[in-house]
Every structure is written in structure tokens, then in C-alpha cells.
Enzyme design. Structure first.
Site, PDB file in Angstrom:
ATOM      1  N   GLY A  30      -2.830   3.779   1.030  1.00  0.00           N
ATOM      2  CA  GLY A  30      -2.351   4.203   0.136  1.00  0.00           C
ATOM      3  C   GLY A  30      -0.451   4.818   0.638  1.00  0.00           C
ATOM      4  CG  HIS A  31       1.837   4.735  -2.226  1.00  0.00           C
ATOM      5  ND1 HIS A  31       2.168   4.294  -3.633  1.00  0.00           N
ATOM      6  CD2 HIS A  31       1.163   3.626  -1.838  1.00  0.00           C
ATOM      7  CE1 HIS A  31       2.007   3.438  -4.143  1.00  0.00           C
ATOM      8  NE2 HIS A  31       1.246   3.125  -3.310  1.00  0.00           N
ATOM      9  N   GLY A  32       0.306   8.016   1.172  1.00  0.00           N
ATOM     10  CA  GLY A  32       0.484   9.055   2.199  1.00  0.00           C
ATOM     11  C   GLY A  32       0.476  10.534   1.225  1.00  0.00           C
TER      12      GLY A  32
END
Ligand code: NAG
Ligand code: NAG
Length: 397
Positions: free
Chosen positions: A242-244
Site C-alpha cells: 500500500g501507500h502508507g
């Protein structure tokens, strides 16, 4: 004496067994409203009828979804407008399935949508958003619908979602917008790392939202935080792929509500694009981000473990001044350890017109995964702050 006692017990027993309705709260099984657990029959009407019945009840009511696959083929709009009940539990043992053909949901932005409800709790269950066809369309560069968020709450209060799994949403998995007091706990959220726009949980214009003990693996932000989020608490989150966790993108609008009092405590990021991020458009705006704490965070092979990026402007379009109006202040990073997959373990790229202030670093250790043992570095632009404890890479203050 014994005789009297026996009669008394008999009377009490009869009373208890003969009138359960006096004490019990009603339960509405969606199957008794015509829902079929075959994964093929559209159960939208049955679910709406069960919702109507629960809303009409004056005592706390339960909607029960048994085991099996229940196809919900269109926008399931659960409105609190005519709902008298402020204690509705939705207990799900089965799976709610979206249509696999994304055209079936058409242009609707939500699949399951709650609006203006108070006191709704969802326990258990799986949502299967069947987003694969839409992602394939998006990834092929064709023009496709935006897609539907799997579970959305708008303008609602006192929400609980616990023990729910969300799989393969078309767009966001869960959206909380305009809400007060929501607990999202024990969630399992998953979609492939390359599925576009499948943010795990998006929170905006909401206060008192708690996200706890959850695992998010998805193709976009694990948690994204939009304008007007305040008193947000995130604890025990595992993120990746994911992107955090991202505060932003903020600052698209000139008039924009700020983000305030966000706590992220105990989180692990594995192989994600970012760890903890603040991101704003390089546009004029009166927005702000203040009083944010990131604490006890473990990074495993993360591209940008710590990042503030106020120069966001894809394709250099729509950013006349190349400087963000969003004021970022009082952001604390405490006990953040692990590995970065790039040398830039810490980046503070703040606005030239509104420098970041009050950035605090304490007990940071972010090393580079590369076997060449190169050091990690910290980049700072227009950022003011302080360090304490041991901070590696060495920061700018
Ligand atoms: C900040 O938010 C938390 C909940 O996340 C709340 O308990 C606390 O009171 C808030 N602090 C302030 C100053 O509003
Ligand atoms: C651009 O920046 C200048 C000062 O540098 C400011 O006077 C002007 O209002 C800004 N333009 C916009 C559209 O915000």
C-alpha cells in the site's frame, strides 16, 4: 414455606418463558425478507426491507445476515432520515458480494452507503467488492467509471465496525465523511498492491474516529486523511502492500478545513511506498495540519518512511504559484525504526510561502536496506524543527 417457594419459582419460570418479547430485542434475518444466500439472486430489496424493519423498531434491533453469499447488485442506500432507532446492530456471518460487472453499479459512487444514521454497529462479515474488472479497465488506460466505495458512512454518529473483512473494493474500501464518533476495529482489508485507488480507509470532515487492531493490504493509501479530520486515533495498524498512512492530499481548495489532532500509535509498514506522509497540493489554500503524533512505528523496506511533501502537482498542472498555502505545524515523530528501500529515509519538502514549523524528531533509526551499506539521508526544505534522543539519519536541526 417450601410449597410457597416452589409456586413462586413456577410463576417466575412461566413468566420468563412465556413472554420473551418483553425482554428480547427484535432480530431481523435478511433471509426472512427474501434474501437468498446463493451469490446470484439480488438481495438488495431484502436488505432494504430488513433495514426498514429495524428502523421502525423502538427497541435496539439486530439485522442478521447468515452464512452464505448474498449478492447486492446495486447501490444499497441505508438512510437514517426516517429511522427512529438509534441502536441497530448488523451481525454478519456471511459474505456480501458486489456484481463483478462494474457497469452494474454504473456511476454510483458507493456500494453500501449509510447516511445520517446514529448508533449503527456492524459486527463480522465479509464484503467482496469484486473490483478486478474495473482495475483492469483503469490499468489499461481506457476511460472507465470511477468505481464505487464498498462501505461509506456520511453525516453519521456513533458508528462501530468490528471484525469486518473487505476484499477487492472497486474504489476505497471504507469511507467516513462528515461523521462524529466512529470506531473501526479488527478490520482485515485487502486488495492487490497494483489495484488503483483502493484506499483502505478514508476519513474526512469527521471527528472522534478510532481505527484499531487492523490490517490493511491494498493498492493505495492504507489510511488516507482528508480535510476536516480531527481527533483521529490510529493504533495497532499493519499496512502493506500500500501507500502508507497519508494526511492528504490537502490544499486543493482555497477554503479548506484543517486537519488537527491525529495520533498514530504502534504501526508497521511492510514494503509500502510511504510510511507516514503529509501531502499537500502546491496551491494557495487556507488549510492546515497541526498536532500530529506518529509514535512507535516500525518500517520494513519502505520507500519513503517519513515524508512531508508540499510540492504535490502531477504534470505541473493546476499549481499557479508552486507553493502550498497549507500550514503544517507541530508534527512529532517518536520512536520510528526500521529500514528504508531508498536513501531518502526522511524528507521534509515544505512550502516556501508557509514553512513547516514545530517538526519534532525523537529516537529515529532508519537504515538503508541496500547491502552496500550506504547511509540514509534526510532532506529538508523550508522546515523548522528540533531533534532529541538519537536521530538517524541526522536531521536538519
Ligand atoms: C485529541 O484526540 C483524542 C482522540 O483521538 C482525544 O482523546 C483528545 O482529547 C484530543 N485532544 C484534544 C486537545 O482535543
Ligand atoms: C501567488 O503568489 C503571490 C506572491 O508570491 C501572491 O501575491 C499571489 O496572491 C499568489 N497567487 C495566487 C493565485 O495565490
Amino acid at each position: 414455606m417450601a410449597y410457597t417457594k416452589a409456586i413462586l419459582i413456577l410463576i417466575l419460570t412461566l413468566f420468563c418463558y412465556s413472554s420473551p418479547s418483553l425482554s428480547a430485542n427484535p432480530t431481523y434475518n435478511v433471509q426472512s425478507f427474501g434474501a437468498k444466500p446463493d451469490g446470484k439472486s439480488d438481495c438488495t430489496k431484502a436488505f432494504l426491507s430488513a433495514w426498514g424493519a429495524a428502523c421502525a423498531a423502538t427497541a435496539p434491533a439486530t439485522i442478521y445476515v447468515p452464512k452464505g453469499r448474498f449478492l447486492l447488485g446495486s447501490n444499497v442506500y441505508l438512510s437514517g432520515k426516517l429511522c427512529k432507532n438509534t441502536a441497530i446492530t448488523i451481525r454478519i456471518d456471511g459474505t456480501l458480494v458486489a456484481p463483478s460487472d462494474y457497469n452494474a453499479l454504473g456511476k454510483t459512487e458507493h456500494w453500501l452507503q449509510f447516511e445520517r444514521v446514529t448508533g449503527v454497529s456492524i459486527y463480522g462479515g465479509t464484503l467482496d467488492g469484486q473490483g478486478a474488472q474495473l482495475w483492469a479497465c483503469k490499468n489499461s488506460g481506457k476511460s472507465c467509471p470511477k468505481g464505487a466505495t464498498s462501505l461509506a458512512f456520511y453525516n453519521s454518529n456513533n458508528i462501530v465496525v468490528s471484525g469486518l473483512s473487505s476484499l477487492n473494493s472497486q474504489m476505497f474500501h471504507i469511507l467516513v465523511d462528515g461523521c462524529h464518533n466512529a470506531k473501526l476495529i479488527n478490520l482485515q482489508i485487502s486488495a492487490p498492491g497494483n489495484s488503483p485507488n483502493t484506499d483502505g480507509i478514508h476519513v474526512q470532515q469527521s471527528s472522534g474516529v478510532t481505527i484499531m487492531n487492523s490490517h490493511v493490504a491494498t493498492g493505495d493509501d492504507c489510511v488516507s486523511i482528508g480535510p476536516g479530520a480531527s481527533n483521529l486515533w490510529i493504533e495497532n495498524l499493519a499496512c502493506g502492500p500500500g501507500h502508507g498512512i497519508s494526511i492528504g492530499s490537502l490544499g486543493w481548495d482555497m477554503q479548506e478545513a484543517g486537519v488537527q489532532n491525529v495520533t498514530v500509535k504502534t504501526a508497521t509498514f511492510s514494503g509500502t511506498e510511504n510510511g507516514v506522509r503529509v501531502k499537500t497540493w502546491a496551491r494557495p489554500s487556507n488549510g492546515f495540519v497541526r498536532d500530529v503524533l506518529f509514535q512507535h512505528v516500525s518500517m520494513i523496506n519502505v520507500q519513503n518512511p517519513i515524508i512531508i511533501d508540499q510540492n504535490y502537482c502531477p504534470d505541473h498542472q493546476n499549481c499557479p504559484n508552486q507553493s502550498s498555502g497549507v500550514r503544517v505545524s507541530q508534527v512529532t515523530y517518536k520512536n520510528i525504526k526500521g529500514t528504508s528501500s531508498t536513501q531518502a529515509a526522511m524528507t521534509f519538502r515544505c512550502s516556501s510561502s508557509n514553512p513547516c514549523s514545530g517538526i519534532k524528531l525523537q529516537d529515529i533509526k532508519l537504515t538503508y536496506v541496500n547491502t552496500l551499506r550506504r547511509p540514509t539521508v534526510a532532506y529538508c526544505q523550508n522546515a523548522r524543527g528540533s531533534s532529541s534522543g538519537s536521530v538517524y539519519p541526522r536531521s536538519c536541526w
